[in-house]
Design an enzyme around this catalytic site. Structure first.
Site, PDB file in Angstrom:
ATOM      1  N   ILE A  27      66.983 -17.831   5.012  1.00 43.66           N
ATOM      2  CA  ILE A  27      67.169 -16.635   4.186  1.00 43.66           C
ATOM      3  C   ILE A  27      65.846 -16.264   3.512  1.00 43.66           C
ATOM      4  O   ILE A  27      64.970 -17.114   3.336  1.00 43.66           O
ATOM      5  CB  ILE A  27      68.288 -16.874   3.139  1.00 43.66           C
ATOM      6  CG1 ILE A  27      68.642 -15.587   2.398  1.00 43.66           C
ATOM      7  CG2 ILE A  27      67.939 -18.010   2.205  1.00 43.66           C
ATOM      8  CD1 ILE A  27      69.878 -15.694   1.506  1.00 43.66           C
ATOM      9  N   CYS A  28      65.709 -15.015   3.166  1.00 39.29           N
ATOM     10  CA  CYS A  28      64.554 -14.444   2.477  1.00 39.29           C
ATOM     11  C   CYS A  28      63.349 -14.458   3.422  1.00 39.29           C
ATOM     12  O   CYS A  28      63.418 -13.893   4.501  1.00 39.29           O
ATOM     13  CB  CYS A  28      64.294 -15.168   1.162  1.00 39.29           C
ATOM     14  SG  CYS A  28      63.305 -14.199   0.006  1.00 39.29           S
ATOM     15  N   ALA A  29      62.256 -15.114   3.059  1.00 35.62           N
ATOM     16  CA  ALA A  29      61.091 -15.165   3.944  1.00 35.62           C
ATOM     17  C   ALA A  29      61.178 -16.305   4.948  1.00 35.62           C
ATOM     18  O   ALA A  29      60.421 -16.346   5.914  1.00 35.62           O
ATOM     19  CB  ALA A  29      59.815 -15.308   3.117  1.00 35.62           C
TER      20      ALA A  29
END
Length: 114
Positions: A27-29
């Site tokens: 998730i995210c980067a």
């Protein structure tokens, strides 16, 4: 995520998971780790906006959560709950995940937000 991308033991575990067809989540980067390893080749995936260039060979969806086979990616911090409930549904089933969403007042929150 940049540090994770350089971690050899993590890369080894991710390769083993991928080869065994087991679930892999980022998730995210963090989907950049999967992308730079080539694990997203020919897959659909999402990540934090501006990091999509690291999803080598993937179709960037821009969705909060994207599931493509055994790989689950999430867009960013605001996707934490939808991402977690998607994983939960995959692990324990949709009904149990929904029961937990209701108990944790997530369903109520989402109903008020619409």
């Amino acid at each position: 995520a940049t540090n994770l991308k350089e971690h050899k033991q993590l890369a080894d575990v991710l390769r083993q998971q991928a080869e065994a067809g087991r679930m892999i989540g980022a998730i995210c980067a963090a989907p950049m780790v999967l992308g730079t390893m080539g694990l997203l080749q020919g897959r659909r995936a999402t990540c934090y906006p501006g990091v999509e260039h690291t999803l080598h060979g993937a179709e960037y969806t821009g969705q909060l959560v994207t599931v493509d086979g055994n790989i689950i990616t999430g867009e960013g911090p605001a996707a934490a709950f939808p991402y977690a409930y998607t994983l939960l549904a995959m692990l324990v089933g949709h009904d149990k995940a929904e029961e937990i969403q209701i108990a944790m007042r997530y369903k109520h929150l989402m109903a008020e937000g619409s």
